[in-house]
Design an enzyme around this catalytic site. Structure first.
Site, PDB file in Angstrom:
ATOM      1  CB  CYS A  40      -0.970  -0.121   1.319  1.00 52.14           C
ATOM      2  SG  CYS A  40      -1.949  -1.480   1.323  1.00 52.14           S
TER       3      CYS A  40
ATOM      4  CG  HIS B  15      -3.523   3.026   1.314  1.00 55.46           C
ATOM      5  ND1 HIS B  15      -3.889   2.414  -0.074  1.00 55.46           N
ATOM      6  CD2 HIS B  15      -3.843   1.882   2.162  1.00 55.46           C
ATOM      7  CE1 HIS B  15      -4.328   1.311   0.194  1.00 55.46           C
ATOM      8  NE2 HIS B  15      -4.023   0.838   1.424  1.00 55.46           N
TER       9      HIS B  15
ATOM     10  CG  ASN C 262      -6.743  -1.574  -0.146  1.00 54.10           C
ATOM     11  OD1 ASN C 262      -5.706  -1.216  -0.991  1.00 54.10           O
ATOM     12  ND2 ASN C 262      -6.520  -2.209   1.158  1.00 54.10           N
TER      13      ASN C 262
HETATM   14  O1  UT7 Z   1      -4.239  -1.580   2.741  1.00 52.60           O
HETATM   15  C1  UT7 Z   1      -3.657  -2.750   3.836  1.00 52.60           C
HETATM   16  C2  UT7 Z   1      -4.040  -2.424   4.993  1.00 52.60           C
HETATM   17  N1  UT7 Z   1      -5.322  -2.947   5.494  1.00 52.60           N
HETATM   18  C3  UT7 Z   1      -5.954  -2.440   6.381  1.00 52.60           C
HETATM   19  O2  UT7 Z   1      -5.758  -1.351   6.622  1.00 52.60           O
HETATM   20  C4  UT7 Z   1      -7.310  -3.126   6.848  1.00 52.60           C
HETATM   21  C5  UT7 Z   1      -7.381  -2.975   8.441  1.00 52.60           C
HETATM   22  N2  UT7 Z   1      -8.379  -3.434   9.008  1.00 52.60           N
HETATM   23  C6  UT7 Z   1      -9.748  -3.289   8.891  1.00 52.60           C
HETATM   24  O3  UT7 Z   1     -10.213  -2.527   8.056  1.00 52.60           O
HETATM   25  C7  UT7 Z   1     -10.600  -4.088   9.714  1.00 52.60           C
HETATM   26  O4  UT7 Z   1     -10.033  -4.589  10.688  1.00 52.60           O
HETATM   27  C8  UT7 Z   1     -11.620  -4.885   9.016  1.00 52.60           C
HETATM   28  C9  UT7 Z   1     -12.633  -4.027   7.995  1.00 52.60           C
HETATM   29  C10 UT7 Z   1     -10.832  -5.951   7.903  1.00 52.60           C
HETATM   30  C11 UT7 Z   1     -12.404  -5.709  10.023  1.00 52.60           C
HETATM   31  O5  UT7 Z   1     -13.348  -4.762  10.834  1.00 52.60           O
HETATM   32  P1  UT7 Z   1     -13.298  -4.913  12.497  1.00 52.60           P
HETATM   33  O6  UT7 Z   1     -14.287  -3.893  12.814  1.00 52.60           O
HETATM   34  O7  UT7 Z   1     -11.939  -4.978  12.873  1.00 52.60           O
HETATM   35  O8  UT7 Z   1     -13.789  -6.655  12.606  1.00 52.60           O
HETATM   36  P2  UT7 Z   1     -13.651  -7.542  13.066  1.00 52.60           P
HETATM   37  O9  UT7 Z   1     -12.353  -8.177  12.454  1.00 52.60           O
HETATM   38  O10 UT7 Z   1     -13.162  -7.140  14.813  1.00 52.60           O
HETATM   39  O11 UT7 Z   1     -14.638  -8.595  13.173  1.00 52.60           O
HETATM   40  C12 UT7 Z   1     -15.765  -8.518  13.754  1.00 52.60           C
HETATM   41  C13 UT7 Z   1     -17.029  -9.416  13.337  1.00 52.60           C
HETATM   42  C14 UT7 Z   1     -16.440 -10.770  13.626  1.00 52.60           C
HETATM   43  O12 UT7 Z   1     -17.367 -11.567  14.297  1.00 52.60           O
HETATM   44  P3  UT7 Z   1     -17.521 -11.965  15.421  1.00 52.60           P
HETATM   45  O13 UT7 Z   1     -16.572 -12.793  15.989  1.00 52.60           O
HETATM   46  O14 UT7 Z   1     -17.624 -10.688  16.174  1.00 52.60           O
HETATM   47  O15 UT7 Z   1     -18.887 -12.895  15.771  1.00 52.60           O
HETATM   48  C15 UT7 Z   1     -16.048 -11.250  12.330  1.00 52.60           C
HETATM   49  O16 UT7 Z   1     -16.110 -12.810  11.970  1.00 52.60           O
HETATM   50  O17 UT7 Z   1     -17.308  -9.363  12.053  1.00 52.60           O
HETATM   51  C16 UT7 Z   1     -16.997 -10.528  11.324  1.00 52.60           C
HETATM   52  N3  UT7 Z   1     -16.681 -10.456   9.901  1.00 52.60           N
HETATM   53  C17 UT7 Z   1     -17.467 -10.103   9.059  1.00 52.60           C
HETATM   54  N4  UT7 Z   1     -18.843 -10.135   9.081  1.00 52.60           N
HETATM   55  C18 UT7 Z   1     -19.380 -10.268   7.839  1.00 52.60           C
HETATM   56  C19 UT7 Z   1     -15.339 -10.345   9.638  1.00 52.60           C
HETATM   57  N5  UT7 Z   1     -15.370 -10.186   8.119  1.00 52.60           N
HETATM   58  C20 UT7 Z   1     -16.778  -9.959   7.941  1.00 52.60           C
HETATM   59  C21 UT7 Z   1     -17.350  -9.681   6.702  1.00 52.60           C
HETATM   60  N6  UT7 Z   1     -18.560  -9.843   6.725  1.00 52.60           N
HETATM   61  N7  UT7 Z   1     -16.730  -9.547   5.658  1.00 52.60           N
END
Ligand code: UT7
Length: 332
Positions: free
Chosen positions: A114, A259, A289
């Site tokens: 990125c 980014h 992204n």
């Molecule tokens: O460019 C490279 C750099 N990358 C980034 O900057 C990405 C950085 N991270 C993020 O943007 C976020 O962490 C994500 C968008 C990837 C995830 O969001 P989050 O608010 O951190 O969610 P989480 O990983 O803590 O997951 C929350 C819940 C989980 O379920 P439980 O355990 O609470 O039941 C996940 O299993 O959301 C669930 N989950 C989803 N649900 C529906 C994870 N991915 C998905 C999905 N659809 N695609």
């Protein structure tokens, strides 16, 4: 003193639109979750197998040259930033040079995810300032859609990424108030495995096994929360460092083109830097992204739409896999 000017920008995205609802038909996710957590509504995927990052780059370079008022044949050197090169080797820059009809023109691939565009910009800026090259094609291009896990297991990563390309034609200017003012980049490999694609790997013999495919190590994996924390800490930190070193106040900025990893990350960054939301350029809702392509794609669109224009002061911060991060300050 010679400075490095953005002479023209261009971008290209494939025509296949994939909405959040389309993804929800393939695995357990929803439009509501994706939009709430990331701001993404849709992304683009290549139309068919056989289209690589260098293919997406061709129209982006052509558009950038047109906007710079130069012929493609005037390009002196290609810098190709990508995490998804067409093939393991040679680099995508070589394929691109061939497709553009530029035999003998040097081509350098930059593998900094990125932050790749910022790393490339720092190299281009140094080359141009020392007089080595006059027309640098700095490309960011990615094809992510062929390495995504379209199952429940991969949903956290898969919903984020899209395909696309963009290019900046950079060259020397003597107009003192125009051009690249500063670029600062960093890396910290202690976070390398928090967001990475493990296989196929030259560190393993054989590089690719059936087990790797079964265990899904051929797809990117990410510790999302960890990456989120680092991104929201490092992007403001490096932005402040660049602004302070150049005695630029946040209020002097016309635009911040960050980014595009997650709209929430960029809102946090803007909040921390006390940048008004209307000065932050987002296009993640349309493209997801696109890693190395994301900053030049957002900047190119902002210029095309008549929002950003010559003379504007722009901050370009990034954070991503590596970990790598950085920020550039540019007067368009
Ligand atoms: O460019 C490279 C750099 N990358 C980034 O900057 C990405 C950085 N991270 C993020 O943007 C976020 O962490 C994500 C968008 C990837 C995830 O969001 P989050 O608010 O951190 O969610 P989480 O990983 O803590 O997951 C929350 C819940 C989980 O379920 P439980 O355990 O609470 O039941 C996940 O299993 O959301 C669930 N989950 C989803 N649900 C529906 C994870 N991915 C998905 C999905 N659809 N695609």
């Amino acid at each position: 003193m010679t400075k490095t000017a953005f002479l023209g920008l261009g971008h290209y995205v494939p025509s296949k639109v994939v909405t959040n609802d389309d993804l929800a038909q393939m695995f357990d996710t929803s439009d509501e979750w994706i939009q709430q957590r990331t701001g993404i509504k849709e992304r683009r995927y290549i139309e068919e197998s056989g289209i690589g990052a260098s293919d997406l780059a061709v129209p982006a370079v052509q558009m950038a040259c047109k906007n710079a008022g130069i012929d493609v044949s005037e390009i002196d050197v290609i810098i190709f930033a990508t995490l998804s090169p067409d093939f393991n080797f040679p680099g995508s820059g070589c394929f691109l040079g061939d497709k553009l009809g530029l035999p003998g023109v040097p081509a350098l691939d930059v593998r900094n995810q990125c932050s790749g565009f910022l790393y490339g910009l720092q190299i281009a800026d140094a080359w141009i300032k020392c007089g080595m090259y006059k027309r640098v094609a700095l490309v960011g291009a990615e094809v992510h859609s062929t390495a995504l896990d379209f199952s429940d297991e991969g949903r956290d990563v898969t919903v984020l990424f899209g395909d696309g390309a963009a290019c900046a034609i950079l060259g020397p200017t003597e107009e003192g108030n125009r051009g690249v003012i500063d670029v600062e980049v960093h890396a910290d490999g202690s976070g390398a495995k928090e967001l990475w694609l493990e296989g196929p790997a030259s560190a393993y013999n054989p590089r690719l096994t059936h087990e790797m495919i079964d265990n899904k190590t051929v797809y990117p994996s990410m510790n999302g929360r960890h990456v989120f924390r680092w991104a929201t800490a490092k992007m403001p930190e490096v932005s402040r460092s660049v602004l302070e070193r150049n005695n630029v106040a946040v209020a002097d900025l016309d635009w911040v083109v960050p980014h595009q990893a997650n709209k929430r990350i960029n809102e946090f960054v803007a909040q921390k830097l006390e940048i008004p939301p209307e000065k932050v350029v987002h296009n993640i809702q349309k493209y997801g992204n696109t890693t190395a392509a994301s900053i030049p794609l957002a900047l190119s669109e902002a210029i095309q739409e008549g929002r950003a224009k010559e003379g504007d002061l722009v901050l370009l911060p990034a954070f991503g896999s590596g970990f790598t991060w950085g920020a550039a300050l540019v007067r368009l």
